[in-house]
Write an enzyme that holds these catalytic residues in place. Structure first.
Site, PDB file in Angstrom:
ATOM      1  N   ASP A   1       0.834  -1.198   0.000  1.00  0.00           N
ATOM      2  CA  ASP A   1       0.000   0.000   0.000  1.00  0.00           C
ATOM      3  C   ASP A   1       0.870   1.251   0.000  1.00  0.00           C
ATOM      4  O   ASP A   1       1.912   1.299   0.664  1.00  0.00           O
ATOM      5  CB  ASP A   1      -0.877  -0.021   1.259  1.00  0.00           C
ATOM      6  CG  ASP A   1      -1.758   1.206   1.370  1.00  0.00           C
ATOM      7  OD1 ASP A   1      -2.685   1.326   0.545  1.00  0.00           O
ATOM      8  OD2 ASP A   1      -1.523   2.050   2.256  1.00  0.00           O
ATOM      9  N   GLU A  29       1.608  -0.437  -4.937  1.00  0.00           N
ATOM     10  CA  GLU A  29       0.589   0.537  -5.330  1.00  0.00           C
ATOM     11  C   GLU A  29       1.244   1.883  -5.608  1.00  0.00           C
ATOM     12  O   GLU A  29       1.582   2.635  -4.679  1.00  0.00           O
ATOM     13  CB  GLU A  29      -0.477   0.701  -4.237  1.00  0.00           C
ATOM     14  CG  GLU A  29      -1.651   1.531  -4.732  1.00  0.00           C
ATOM     15  CD  GLU A  29      -2.086   2.667  -3.816  1.00  0.00           C
ATOM     16  OE1 GLU A  29      -3.111   3.295  -4.115  1.00  0.00           O
ATOM     17  OE2 GLU A  29      -1.393   2.942  -2.810  1.00  0.00           O
TER      18      GLU A  29
HETATM   19  C1  QV4 Z   1      -8.255  14.153   6.779  1.00  0.00           C
HETATM   20  C2  QV4 Z   1      -7.871  15.256   5.779  1.00  0.00           C
HETATM   21  C3  QV4 Z   1      -6.411  15.562   5.908  1.00  0.00           C
HETATM   22  C4  QV4 Z   1      -6.176  16.029   7.311  1.00  0.00           C
HETATM   23  C5  QV4 Z   1      -6.666  14.981   8.304  1.00  0.00           C
HETATM   24  C6  QV4 Z   1      -6.616  15.561   9.683  1.00  0.00           C
HETATM   25  O1  QV4 Z   1      -8.134  14.798   4.450  1.00  0.00           O
HETATM   26  O2  QV4 Z   1      -6.014  16.557   4.986  1.00  0.00           O
HETATM   27  O3  QV4 Z   1      -4.813  16.229   7.488  1.00  0.00           O
HETATM   28  O4  QV4 Z   1      -7.995  14.567   8.064  1.00  0.00           O
HETATM   29  O5  QV4 Z   1      -6.853  14.603  10.642  1.00  0.00           O
HETATM   30  C7  QV4 Z   1      -8.909   9.035   5.756  1.00  0.00           C
HETATM   31  C8  QV4 Z   1      -9.841  10.173   5.389  1.00  0.00           C
HETATM   32  C9  QV4 Z   1      -9.067  11.468   5.251  1.00  0.00           C
HETATM   33  C10 QV4 Z   1      -8.354  11.757   6.575  1.00  0.00           C
HETATM   34  C11 QV4 Z   1      -7.446  10.584   6.882  1.00  0.00           C
HETATM   35  C12 QV4 Z   1      -6.760  10.730   8.202  1.00  0.00           C
HETATM   36  O6  QV4 Z   1     -10.509   9.882   4.179  1.00  0.00           O
HETATM   37  O7  QV4 Z   1      -9.947  12.536   4.928  1.00  0.00           O
HETATM   38  O8  QV4 Z   1      -7.583  12.937   6.431  1.00  0.00           O
HETATM   39  O9  QV4 Z   1      -8.216   9.348   6.935  1.00  0.00           O
HETATM   40  O10 QV4 Z   1      -7.671  10.751   9.245  1.00  0.00           O
HETATM   41  C13 QV4 Z   1      -7.608   5.207   2.414  1.00  0.00           C
HETATM   42  C14 QV4 Z   1      -8.625   6.261   1.986  1.00  0.00           C
HETATM   43  C15 QV4 Z   1      -8.327   7.601   2.589  1.00  0.00           C
HETATM   44  C16 QV4 Z   1      -8.205   7.457   4.096  1.00  0.00           C
HETATM   45  C17 QV4 Z   1      -7.041   6.518   4.348  1.00  0.00           C
HETATM   46  C18 QV4 Z   1      -6.734   6.318   5.829  1.00  0.00           C
HETATM   47  O11 QV4 Z   1      -8.614   6.350   0.577  1.00  0.00           O
HETATM   48  O12 QV4 Z   1      -9.406   8.485   2.296  1.00  0.00           O
HETATM   49  O13 QV4 Z   1      -7.998   8.729   4.699  1.00  0.00           O
HETATM   50  O14 QV4 Z   1      -7.390   5.237   3.806  1.00  0.00           O
HETATM   51  O15 QV4 Z   1      -7.812   5.818   6.491  1.00  0.00           O
HETATM   52  C19 QV4 Z   1      -3.079   8.715  -3.046  1.00  0.00           C
HETATM   53  C20 QV4 Z   1      -1.951   7.782  -2.622  1.00  0.00           C
HETATM   54  C21 QV4 Z   1      -2.373   6.326  -2.650  1.00  0.00           C
HETATM   55  C22 QV4 Z   1      -3.695   6.103  -1.906  1.00  0.00           C
HETATM   56  C23 QV4 Z   1      -4.735   7.052  -2.494  1.00  0.00           C
HETATM   57  C24 QV4 Z   1      -6.052   6.954  -1.787  1.00  0.00           C
HETATM   58  O16 QV4 Z   1      -0.804   7.965  -3.436  1.00  0.00           O
HETATM   59  O17 QV4 Z   1      -1.351   5.555  -2.060  1.00  0.00           O
HETATM   60  O18 QV4 Z   1      -4.298   8.390  -2.408  1.00  0.00           O
HETATM   61  N1  QV4 Z   1      -4.118   4.706  -1.926  1.00  0.00           N
HETATM   62  C25 QV4 Z   1      -3.817   3.783  -0.813  1.00  0.00           C
HETATM   63  C26 QV4 Z   1      -4.986   2.886  -0.470  1.00  0.00           C
HETATM   64  C27 QV4 Z   1      -6.084   3.703   0.140  1.00  0.00           C
HETATM   65  C28 QV4 Z   1      -5.606   4.264   1.449  1.00  0.00           C
HETATM   66  C29 QV4 Z   1      -4.195   4.621   1.465  1.00  0.00           C
HETATM   67  C30 QV4 Z   1      -3.358   4.441   0.407  1.00  0.00           C
HETATM   68  C31 QV4 Z   1      -3.631   5.047   2.750  1.00  0.00           C
HETATM   69  O19 QV4 Z   1      -5.401   2.175  -1.609  1.00  0.00           O
HETATM   70  O20 QV4 Z   1      -7.254   2.954   0.319  1.00  0.00           O
HETATM   71  O21 QV4 Z   1      -6.375   5.454   1.749  1.00  0.00           O
HETATM   72  O22 QV4 Z   1      -3.233   3.845   3.411  1.00  0.00           O
HETATM   73  O23 QV4 Z   1      -3.271   8.656  -4.445  1.00  0.00           O
END
Ligand code: QV4
Ligand code: CA
Length: 512
Positions: free
Chosen positions: A212, A248
């Site tokens: 990831d 990824e």
């Molecule tokens: C929020 C704000 C931030 C702020 C924070 C403050 O957005 O700006 O700083 O609050 O506390 C969730 C929420 C997100 C939140 C974050 C932290 O959606 O709004 O930040 O938690 O509390 C998944 C989801 C994300 C989720 C994350 C962690 O998609 O929405 O964030 O899990 O729970 C990029 C990357 C790529 C990534 C993709 C989604 O390059 O690597 O974005 N894809 C992988 C996974 C994905 C996962 C992650 C990475 C993180 O496939 O499912 O994100 O592990 O393109």
């Protein structure tokens, strides 16, 4: 001898591109948010018998529990410890799944979240899936243990420690992705904890890992971790087999970080694939299926033997990570089946099929306000079991795309044509196209707004074949369309543009 030395030198590269599936099994399925107990049953009752090679599972590590919104699916991407303990099940259930799936030739691929722990605002307490204590303020994760020394807070150069600019490779790797506490992967201690976690999974019997957020880790740090991994469990894999690695990295072009930087570690997700295929099947931007003639590297994709491909994934099907309007999902079932059918027939890349849960979309200003909704749950928050209807579909909100006849039969098609060349391309200059895979299989699509009626050379031996889209071969007869191939390998195809499934696929495995 010289050859051996050369091979040994090449062998210095750690990378494992071979997916470690059993011979003749060419596709994995992502059973997104399924419980381990249900995956074990699915391997035995469905995936094994239908030729699936493996399952990508949701992250097994202990995660934060988020109640506002109520247990979003994405809480599982916020680790608290490396205990195998999540809403999908505990370590005992995990071991049982791996054993039972391996025993029927279906391998397990773990989604490994190793770039970060939970979000900076996670608080302190025991609100985690296994009850382990943590404190984000002091960066304390005693169940690993990690402390403030183990994070990148000092290294990140942005004002608030967050990633702001994807054109700066340093901040993408050293700063926090949406506030997720970023691990200091250059530290020997941190590498050791991650390697212990992955080695534990390997010893239990998993076949490989999705890494990831690989874009957010330096390729060299990943390599250093991979160098510490043991070979796969010889109970199920040949001695000396390394875990399959797919990273990824979302590279649609135009960013500081490119997929090719990661080829030295293993395969990489090719996100251009689903985005472009969606455009073509939807016929947006003047796209036509005839342009698919040079699909693959000809479209600017990475080399086929480095690519992990998919039509949609758990992020972009709901507008997360490189989600775009063109991405095809089960919500557009008719187009989706064509897209997945094309992918599974085409030789490019190693293929992954998506298996989703349904949620009520709620677009507000173009964004789905319900993009956080988790899997079907019981009132106490536990994930609902997957139960199977008499007609083999899944009950409730489990979509089970992998059980749709058209998709399941194309997984079998891909196995049947494995290793065969891309042959006998035909198109009508528009969006009616066909191609074969040597003398083993042939597929034809009508994505135009008029009927198709054409006689084509298929490359197949003469005989009567069952179309595996409208039906299949059962008890020596076809339950759907029947296609006769003549002694010159030609066959007549008729496909109405209003058919629910405007494509036909035949292969030697379903010949009368
Ligand atoms: C929020 C704000 C931030 C702020 C924070 C403050 O957005 O700006 O700083 O609050 O506390 C969730 C929420 C997100 C939140 C974050 C932290 O959606 O709004 O930040 O938690 O509390 C998944 C989801 C994300 C989720 C994350 C962690 O998609 O929405 O964030 O899990 O729970 C990029 C990357 C790529 C990534 C993709 C989604 O390059 O690597 O974005 N894809 C992988 C996974 C994905 C996962 C992650 C990475 C993180 O496939 O499912 O994100 O592990 O393109
Ligand atoms: Ca990082």
């Amino acid at each position: 001898m010289r050859l051996l030395l050369l091979l040994a030198a090449l062998g210095l590269s750690w990378a494992q591109y071979n997916p470690n599936t059993k011979p003749g099994r060419t596709t994995i399925v992502h059973l997104f948010e399924w419980r381990w107990a249900d995956i074990a049953s699915e391997c035995e009752r469905y995936l094994g018998p239908n030729g699936f090679g493996g399952v990508q599972i949701s992250p097994p590590s202990e995660n934060i529990v988020i109640t506002n919104p109520n247990r979003p699916w994405w809480e599982r991407y916020q680790p608290i410890s490396y205990k195998i303990c999540s809403a999908s099940g505990n370590e005992q259930a995990f071991r049982d799944m791996v054993t039972r799936c391996n025993n029927v030739g279906v391998h397990i691929y773990v989604d490994a979240v190793i770039n970060h722990m939970c979000g900076a605002g996670g608080g302190s307490g025991t609100h985690s899936s296994c009850g382990s204590y943590f404190n984000t303020g002091s960066r304390d994760f005693p169940a690993v243990p990690y402390s403030s020394w183990d994070f990148n807070d000092g290294k990140c150069k942005t004002s608030n420690g967050e990633i702001h600019d994807y054109s700066d490779a340093n901040q993408v790797r050293d700063c926090r992705l949406v506030s997720l506490l970023d691990l200091a992967l250059e530290k020997d201690y941190v590498r050791g904890k991650i390697a212990d976690f992955l080695n534990n999974l390997i010893s239990i019997g998993v076949a490989g890992f999705r890494l990831d957020a690989a874009k957010h880790m330096w390729p060299g740090d990943i390599k250093a971790i991979l160098n510490r991994l043991q070979n796969l469990n010889t109970k199920w894999f040949p001695a000396g087999t390394k875990p399959f690695i797919f990273q990824e990295v979302i590279d649609l072009g135009g960013e500081a970080i490119s997929s090719s930087e990661y080829f030295g570690n293993g395969r990489v997700t090719e996100f251009k694939y689903g985005a472009k295929l969606g455009n073509v099947i939807r016929k947006w931007n003047g796209e036509k299926m005839r342009y698919l003639k040079n699909w693959g590297e000809g479209w600017g994709f990475m080399p086929s033997d480095r690519a992990l491909v998919f039509v949609d994934n758990h992020d972009n099907q709901r507008g997360h990570g490189a989600g775009g309007a063109s991405i095809l999902t089960f919500f557009d079932a008719r187009l989706y089946k064509m897209g997945v059918g094309f992918m599974l027939a085409h030789p490019y890349g190693f293929t992954r099929v998506m298996s989703s849960f349904r949620w009520p979309r709620n677009f507000v200003n173009g964004k789905d306000a319900n993009d956080w909704i988790g899997p079907p749950r019981n009132p106490d928050g536990s994930i609902k079991p997957v139960s199977i209807n008499a007609d083999t579909t899944c009950a409730g909100d489990w979509v089970c795309e992998h059980r749709w006849r058209q998709i399941k039969n194309m997984v079998i098609f891909r196995n049947a044509v494995d290793g065969q060349p891309f042959t006998n391309w035909w198109d009508n200059g528009n969006s009616q196209v066909a191609f074969g895979r040597g003398n083993k299989g042939f597929i034809i699509f009508n994505n135009d707004d008029w009927n198709l009626d054409v006689t084509l050379k298929t490359g197949l031996p003469a005989g009567t074949y069952c179309d595996v889209i409208s039906g299949q071969k059962e008890n020596g007869r076809c339950t759907g369309k029947q296609i006769s191939v003549g002694s010159d390998s030609s066959a007549r195809f008729q496909i109405s543009n209003t058919a629910e499934d405007p494509f036909v696929a035949i292969h030697v495995g379903h010949k009368l």
